[in-house]
Design a protein around this motif. Structure first.
Motif, PDB file in Angstrom:
ATOM      1  N   LEU A   1       0.835  -1.202   0.000  1.00  0.00           N
ATOM      2  CA  LEU A   1       0.000   0.000   0.000  1.00  0.00           C
ATOM      3  C   LEU A   1       0.868   1.250   0.000  1.00  0.00           C
ATOM      4  N   ARG A   2       0.569   2.173  -0.915  1.00  0.00           N
ATOM      5  CA  ARG A   2       1.252   3.467  -0.922  1.00  0.00           C
ATOM      6  C   ARG A   2       0.478   4.413  -0.007  1.00  0.00           C
ATOM      7  N   GLN A   3       1.168   5.020   0.931  1.00  0.00           N
ATOM      8  CA  GLN A   3       0.525   5.915   1.887  1.00  0.00           C
ATOM      9  C   GLN A   3       1.036   7.348   1.714  1.00  0.00           C
TER      10      GLN A   3
ATOM     11  N   TYR B   1      -5.030   7.471   4.989  1.00  0.00           N
ATOM     12  CA  TYR B   1      -6.103   6.533   5.336  1.00  0.00           C
ATOM     13  C   TYR B   1      -6.621   6.797   6.752  1.00  0.00           C
TER      14      TYR B   1
ATOM     15  N   ASP C   1       5.253   3.842   2.851  1.00  0.00           N
ATOM     16  CA  ASP C   1       4.547   2.728   2.233  1.00  0.00           C
ATOM     17  C   ASP C   1       4.550   1.491   3.125  1.00  0.00           C
TER      18      ASP C   1
ATOM     19  N   GLN D   1      -6.567  -0.005  -1.807  1.00  0.00           N
ATOM     20  CA  GLN D   1      -5.929   1.048  -2.586  1.00  0.00           C
ATOM     21  C   GLN D   1      -6.884   1.597  -3.653  1.00  0.00           C
ATOM     22  N   SER D   2      -7.611   0.718  -4.318  1.00  0.00           N
ATOM     23  CA  SER D   2      -8.508   1.151  -5.389  1.00  0.00           C
ATOM     24  C   SER D   2      -9.714   1.915  -4.857  1.00  0.00           C
TER      25      SER D   2
END
Length: 309
Positions: free
Chosen positions: A167-169, A252, A276, A306-307
């Motif tokens: 996951l990219r944060q 998030y 990430d 993510q989507s």
């Protein structure tokens, strides 16, 4: 001690007893009765010449000898299980396996709900135990078998570990809705001048988020003031909502609490690298069918998250 009297059954009882610290729970985990597990503990005590579990005010705790033995035995059993199951497919629908995952608090908050939702649908008998790892011992936990996966941000992960980005944060700034000066956007001057809620995973070490912030400020020739040092990044959101402090958190988390706590979610006033989430695992579990399945499910959960974000 004559090792020939210790069979695999007793060795599995030993590791389960040490892991659970409770005879009844250990029995349930192995699918046996409590008297049978008590008898196994008695036999282990006799064969090993050690009480293994001792009663305290807080319950049963393992002895130093038990911890030492269990760590070595766990590794040996893992090797045996992998050798026997190398080519056997993993049946998630009937399995009652428990996975050991080391994950930071923020990572658990973001990813574990999505993972558990999937597990409950496709593998209702599977369970997970999640604990917060010590950053300095993450590799050791994988190597020694105390965790099969580490899910976290590791800036300098050991080269002999396998890894996969989940996951990219992006990092964002949060401020109270009624902040005395910050309104809808934030300047670098405001960001540096107003005190921050700082997430620390120890007396002196900031978490990955705070390291990213400090590095960005240094590149910009600036610095910040810290008004609170907190051991929970989730607590930072509540502190910010009721004060004039600022905090920098993964998007998030910020979006989740924005409406309920009344938070402004703002782009940072300077470039910051992503923090990430990735998963890391050891070679010893790399080809294990159950572990491969878990990693695949976790990837799917992360992709869906993510989507949707």
């Amino acid at each position: 001690m004559d090792a020939k009297h210790l069979d695999l059954y007793l060795l599995r009882c030993l590791t389960t007893l040490v892991s659970e610290g409770h005879v009844t729970r250990a029995a349930a985990h192995m699918g046996m009765t409590q008297p049978a597990m008590s008898a196994a503990l008695g036999r282990l005590r006799t064969l090993l010449g050690d009480p293994l579990l001792v009663r305290t005010e807080k319950g049963m705790i393992p002895t130093a000898r038990a911890l030492e033995l269990a760590a070595s035995v766990h590794q040996g059993l893992e090797l045996i299980d992998q050798a026997l199951a190398q080519d056997a497919p993993f049946d998630c629908t009937s399995s009652a396996i428990r996975f050991e995952i080391a994950a930071t608090e923020s990572t658990s908050f973001v990813l574990m709900p999505a993972l558990m939702a999937r597990l409950r649908k496709v593998a209702p008998g599977v369970s997970v135990r999640v604990h917060v790892p010590e950053r300095a011992r993450m590799r050791n936990e994988l190597e020694e078998g105390y965790a099969e996966l580490v899910v976290s941000f590791l800036r300098a992960a050991s080269e002999d570990l396998h890894s996969s980005l989940l996951l990219r944060q992006r990092l964002v700034v949060i401020a109270a809705a009624n902040h005395p000066e910050v309104r809808g956007s934030i300047t670098l001057d405001q960001y540096a001048r107003w005190p921050h809620a700082y997430y620390t995973r120890g007396r002196s070490r900031g978490a990955a988020v705070e390291t990213a912030v400090d590095e960005a400020l240094t590149r910009a020739g600036s610095a910040r003031v810290c008004g609170a040092y907190l051991s929970s990044i989730l607590a930072s959101t509540a502190v910010v909502a009721t004060s004039d402090l600022l905090a920098t958190v993964p998007e998030y988390i910020a979006r989740h609490f924005a409406a309920t706590l009344g938070l402004q979610v703002l782009p940072p006033p300077l470039p910051m690298r992503n923090v990430d989430i990735a998963m890391y695992w050891h070679e010893r579990t790399h080809k294990n069918p159950a572990q491969k399945w878990l990693r695949a499910v976790l990837r799917e959960a992360a992709m869906e998250l993510q989507s949707s974000g």
